[in-house]
Design a protein around this motif. Sequence first.
Motif, short mmCIF file in Angstrom:
data_model
loop_
_atom_site.label_atom_id
_atom_site.label_comp_id
_atom_site.label_asym_id
_atom_site.label_seq_id
_atom_site.Cartn_x
_atom_site.Cartn_y
_atom_site.Cartn_z
N LYS A 15 31.17 28.45 40.73
CA LYS A 15 31.41 29.83 40.30
C LYS A 15 32.67 30.39 40.95
O LYS A 15 33.46 31.10 40.30
N PHE A 16 32.85 30.09 42.22
CA PHE A 16 34.04 30.58 42.94
C PHE A 16 35.31 30.02 42.32
O PHE A 16 36.28 30.75 42.09
N VAL A 17 35.32 28.73 42.03
CA VAL A 17 36.49 28.09 41.42
C VAL A 17 36.77 28.69 40.04
O VAL A 17 37.93 29.00 39.70
N ALA A 18 35.73 28.88 39.23
CA ALA A 18 35.90 29.48 37.90
C ALA A 18 36.47 30.89 38.02
O ALA A 18 37.35 31.28 37.24
N HIS A 19 35.97 31.64 38.98
CA HIS A 19 36.45 33.01 39.22
C HIS A 19 37.93 33.01 39.55
O HIS A 19 38.72 33.76 38.96
N ILE A 20 38.33 32.17 40.50
CA ILE A 20 39.73 32.13 40.93
C ILE A 20 40.64 31.64 39.82
O ILE A 20 41.73 32.21 39.59
N LEU A 21 40.24 30.60 39.10
CA LEU A 21 41.06 30.09 38.00
C LEU A 21 41.27 31.15 36.93
O LEU A 21 42.37 31.30 36.38
N LEU A 22 40.20 31.88 36.61
CA LEU A 22 40.32 32.94 35.60
C LEU A 22 41.28 34.02 36.07
O LEU A 22 42.11 34.51 35.28
N LEU A 23 41.22 34.40 37.33
CA LEU A 23 42.14 35.40 37.87
C LEU A 23 43.58 34.90 37.81
O LEU A 23 44.50 35.66 37.48
N LEU A 24 43.80 33.64 38.14
CA LEU A 24 45.15 33.09 38.13
C LEU A 24 45.73 33.09 36.72
O LEU A 24 46.90 33.47 36.52
N VAL A 25 44.94 32.67 35.74
CA VAL A 25 45.44 32.60 34.37
C VAL A 25 45.68 33.99 33.80
O VAL A 25 46.74 34.28 33.23
N LEU A 26 44.70 34.89 33.97
CA LEU A 26 44.89 36.26 33.48
C LEU A 26 46.03 36.94 34.22
O LEU A 26 46.79 37.73 33.64
N GLY A 27 46.15 36.66 35.52
CA GLY A 27 47.25 37.22 36.31
C GLY A 27 48.60 36.80 35.75
O GLY A 27 49.54 37.60 35.70
N TYR A 28 48.70 35.55 35.31
CA TYR A 28 49.95 35.09 34.70
C TYR A 28 50.23 35.87 33.41
O TYR A 28 51.35 36.31 33.17
N TYR A 29 49.20 36.01 32.57
CA TYR A 29 49.38 36.72 31.29
C TYR A 29 49.87 38.15 31.52
O TYR A 29 50.66 38.68 30.74
N VAL A 30 49.39 38.78 32.59
CA VAL A 30 49.81 40.14 32.89
C VAL A 30 51.21 40.16 33.50
O VAL A 30 52.07 40.96 33.12
N SER A 31 51.48 39.27 34.44
CA SER A 31 52.70 39.34 35.25
C SER A 31 53.98 39.07 34.46
O SER A 31 55.06 39.51 34.88
#
Length: 396
Positions: A15-31
């Motif tokens: 769950k932790f890995v899925a959470h972090i990966l999702l943040l990284l990908v969405l963070g890229y889309y925003v940034s």
Amino acid sequence: MSPIDSVYLSITLAKFVAHILLLLVLGYYVSVWFTWAKWKSYLTSSVIISSFLIGGNMYIDHLAIIDPAVTYIMFYALPMTALLAFYIPFYKYYITGAFPTSPLFAALWVVFALVMVFFGALTCAMLLVTLPMFAAGIMWRAYSNLPQDSKSLVGAVKKLNVTMIVVMAFSFLFALYSFYIGTKNSEHKEDIALKERFLFLFKGIKEVFFKNQWGVDYLLGATVISVVLLAVLYGREQKRYLYLVAGLAAFSALYLFLLPLGGYRNYRPLILRRDTTLPVLLVLMFVFTTSGMLLLKHYKGRFKVYPLVFIAAVCWHFESTDMEMPNGNAKHDEKVFMILAEASKEDCVLLDRWVPVASWWYNTKCEDSEPVANFLYFYHITPRKIYVHYKEVGQP
């Protein structure tokens, strides 16, 4: 660690890995919409989006992206994260007009697509919905860029990136094949007529998106306010972004409308639930975060406090309601039941109807728990295959 504790630890890490990966990908889309330091936009977007990745009881039914059940993490959150990664070159093309032309990239992305269509429950449907929309978009862009005196569909096709067309074509064919296989799903039942499924969907949309109980209405309302403010105040400067938002809104409506075609499940009586609405939830999170940060970018001096307070208030609403972990007692009970099975001298253990062990239902016959017995034995929780069954309803 004991075998039982190691299972729970592996679930937590997944769950932790899925959470972090999702943040990284969405963070890229925003940034990518911001020219200032990438780590700042990543950090800011992650703080905002994390507010919506709830883990408590309050909004769990329709807003839990990181699902309490690890199987649903593997079926939905993780595949959607991978699909967002798959879309990155197309996303960059929309913003910059550039798409990789390397044959190696084409080969890798075709293989990636082949993996994606068999990874998770939604990826195939997502590709079938988004690829035609994207194809129409790039055709319109190519046609619009042609000289006024030589506009034609053939000319527009000649302007398209060959690598992109190859990747999209193979991805679409793979998705069609996966969709066909999905019609053979053992849970795919037509007991409920299509008309009734659509009636359930309309009721579900009203319940999930507009009822002040599930949290989705707060996120939807805040997103609409943020986008409207951006459009009214800075629409000319953010035209490309607002076109993207319009496309995402059209996708969300089309995706929701097509959901009844996927069949009916009695555990999703209104068609919509946190798993099936996941793509739309991710769209809302992305749009709210990006539009809010664009407002912060445009507001100057002391006026910057207004969008800042708005974003902070929305985030605080979700943070403040997200206080306790879901089903804490049920998890403890399941662990207790595993310990009972581990210490059993019998080949089949009778359990109370508190929570099913490694299953979704309460079986009353020992032989119906074959998968559970295999699971417990495979992870060395039990020294041999030990079956479980549960008391009948009303049995003391």
